[in-house]
Scaffold this active site. Structure first.
Site, short mmCIF file in Angstrom:
data_model
loop_
_atom_site.label_atom_id
_atom_site.label_comp_id
_atom_site.label_asym_id
_atom_site.label_seq_id
_atom_site.Cartn_x
_atom_site.Cartn_y
_atom_site.Cartn_z
CD GLU A 49 -2.65 -0.94 2.66
OE1 GLU A 49 -3.44 -1.85 2.89
OE2 GLU A 49 -2.46 0.03 3.42
CB CYS B 4 5.65 -5.66 9.44
SG CYS B 4 6.76 -4.87 10.61
CB CYS C 234 2.77 -3.60 16.49
SG CYS C 234 4.49 -3.09 16.38
CB CYS D 94 2.34 7.32 3.59
SG CYS D 94 2.51 6.05 4.83
CB CYS E 77 0.22 0.93 8.39
SG CYS E 77 0.91 -0.38 9.29
CB CYS F 54 0.11 -2.84 13.40
SG CYS F 54 0.63 -2.60 11.70
N1 SAH Z 1 7.04 0.06 11.09
C1 SAH Z 1 7.25 1.45 11.23
C2 SAH Z 1 6.65 2.26 10.12
C3 SAH Z 1 5.34 1.83 9.61
S1 SAH Z 1 4.03 1.74 10.80
C4 SAH Z 1 6.72 1.95 12.55
O1 SAH Z 1 6.03 1.21 13.24
O2 SAH Z 1 7.06 3.07 12.90
C5 SAH Z 1 3.06 3.04 10.31
C6 SAH Z 1 2.28 3.76 11.37
O3 SAH Z 1 0.94 3.27 11.33
C7 SAH Z 1 2.80 3.59 12.80
O4 SAH Z 1 3.13 4.84 13.37
C8 SAH Z 1 1.61 2.97 13.50
O5 SAH Z 1 1.48 3.53 14.73
C9 SAH Z 1 0.43 3.33 12.62
N2 SAH Z 1 -0.67 2.40 12.81
C10 SAH Z 1 -0.64 1.06 12.77
N3 SAH Z 1 -1.85 0.56 13.06
C11 SAH Z 1 -2.67 1.61 13.28
C12 SAH Z 1 -4.04 1.75 13.63
N4 SAH Z 1 -4.83 0.69 13.78
N5 SAH Z 1 -4.53 3.00 13.78
C13 SAH Z 1 -3.75 4.09 13.59
N6 SAH Z 1 -2.45 4.02 13.27
C14 SAH Z 1 -1.91 2.80 13.12
FE1 SF4 Z 2 5.39 -3.34 11.72
FE2 SF4 Z 2 2.95 -2.34 12.02
FE3 SF4 Z 2 4.58 -2.53 14.12
FE4 SF4 Z 2 5.11 -0.71 12.20
S1 SF4 Z 2 3.34 -0.74 13.54
S2 SF4 Z 2 6.54 -2.11 13.20
S3 SF4 Z 2 4.39 -1.85 10.40
S4 SF4 Z 2 3.77 -4.25 12.91
#
Ligand code: SAH
Ligand code: SF4
Length: 355
Positions: free
Chosen positions: A86, A119, A123, A112, A343, A126
């Site tokens: 994406e 990944c 997390c 972005c 994301c 996410c």
């Molecule tokens: N892996 C790196 C960069 C990509 S993550 C990182 O974690 O920094 C991209 C962003 O999407 C992160 O800041 C994360 O906090 C956000 N994100 C992931 N899931 C989300 C959600 N359900 N609602 C809002 N932001 C989210």
């Molecule tokens: Fe990976 Fe999503 Fe965690 Fe960023 S927020 S490190 S993309 S699992």
């Protein structure tokens, strides 16, 4: 076949002769937005033929795009091997028009980009994490995302574009290719996007932050912090077991950054979990001595997620507290909420729709 977008200008120079042709090819691709080698009119015919036989520069196919009411557009791309990623185009500031109808300021865009398919970090909030890790993107697959969006949306070459590595994937888990993409973006015969307009976001791989710093690329750094105690952070982000908050903060303190710039801390606000003033107080302490900017993000709920969206009241109280302590803090508008902009959310939707 070689993806030409994978090559720095120096690498391209080494591959073709005479080497000054590399500059011309770069300009055609990155400044003049051509779609084929045949359109590169100042190149001799036999060179164009050779290029066509050995190179391509269209590694992405659009699967679908969705525009949000706020103007952000999310793209789902298929790579050559069929894997999907994406990319999001975010118009940041609207254009301004004076009383005569003349444009006084053009729309500013941020792209972005994704850095991996999936990944490894896992997390819990996410969606990208859910699908697991598939593979790293090449530098050219990262570069192509910006090139595609610029072309598709007719963004002129001289218009300012920012890049945030905040799409799918953990950029510092793919540091070599990300660093190469930064350099390709920066080249003046190409897109000419200064490293100061490129922000690398990480979940906090301290040792990799140090390596990124040592490369001295001049990029900006964003840390996805999301919690102020190791206990909660480990629950949200398993990587915190290997690199706890203190180690991340140490790495940030050592990171070389332009005196005028700040390190950005992303803080995903989750209802009832990390959104209290007690958390805000600890955050102020953690940031002591760091030129920081905090970005509070509304958690964007997705199907099956155990967390919920914070109240506006808590967001505002958290921000106001930080600001009263002298910490710069903004609340990120939930850009593209209605198109599931966080994301991994479009990709996951597509996977489920097809299931
Ligand atoms: N892996 C790196 C960069 C990509 S993550 C990182 O974690 O920094 C991209 C962003 O999407 C992160 O800041 C994360 O906090 C956000 N994100 C992931 N899931 C989300 C959600 N359900 N609602 C809002 N932001 C989210
Ligand atoms: Fe990976 Fe999503 Fe965690 Fe960023 S927020 S490190 S993309 S699992």
């Amino acid at each position: 076949m070689i993806n030409l977008l994978d090559l720095t200008k120096e690498e391209l120079e080494a591959k073709i002769s005479p080497s000054f042709r590399a500059k011309q090819i770069y300009e055609w691709i990155y400044k003049k937005d051509v779609n084929s080698f045949d359109e590169m009119l100042n190149l001799p015919k036999d060179l164009r033929l050779k290029l066509r036989e050995n190179f391509y520069f269209d590694p992405l196919k659009k699967v679908k795009s969705q525009e949000s009411r706020d103007g952000s557009i999310k793209y789902l791309f298929a790579l050559k091997d069929g894997k999907t990623i994406e990319t999001v185009l975010l118009p940041m500031k609207d254009k301004e028009v004076d009383e005569n109808g003349e444009i006084t300021r053009h729309t500013r865009y941020t792209v972005c980009v994704s850095s991996q398919v999936g990944c490894k970090m896992g997390c819990s909030f996410c969606l990208t994490a859910k699908g697991g890790f598939v593979r790293n993107l090449t530098a050219g697959e990262i570069v192509a995302q910006v090139l595609y969006l610029k072309k598709e949306n007719n963004i002129p070459h001289h218009r300012r574009v920012n890049i945030v590595y905040m799409g799918m994937g953990e950029p510092l888990n793919n540091l070599e290719n990300v660093a190469k993409a930064v350099k390709i973006f920066t080249n003046n015969d190409g897109l000419a996007i200064s490293p100061r307009r490129q922000t690398i976001s990480t979940s906090g791989l301290s040792s990799q932050i140090k390596k990124l710093g040592d490369l001295n690329l001049g990029v900006l750094l964003a840390i996805s912090l999301h919690a102020v105690t190791d206990e909660l952070r480990t629950r949200l982000m398993p990587i915190n077991k290997a690199y706890n908050i203190a180690s991340v903060m140490d790495a940030v303190r050592e990171f070389p950054i332009d005196m005028r710039k700040r390190v950005m801390f992303e803080y995903l606000m989750i209802n009832g979990l990390n959104d209290s003033l007690k958390d805000a107080k600890i955050l102020v302490k953690l940031l002591h001595g760091i030129k920081a900017k905090v970005n509070l993000i509304y958690f964007n709920p997705h199907e099956g997620s155990e967390f919920t969206r914070p109240t506006e009241q808590n967001m505002v109280a958290f921000r106001d507290f930080l600001q009263s302590k002298g910490v710069t803090c903004t609340i990120r508008e939930s850009k593209g909420l209605d198109i599931s902009a966080a994301c991994g959310q479009l990709r996951e939707k597509e996977r489920n729709d097809n299931a």
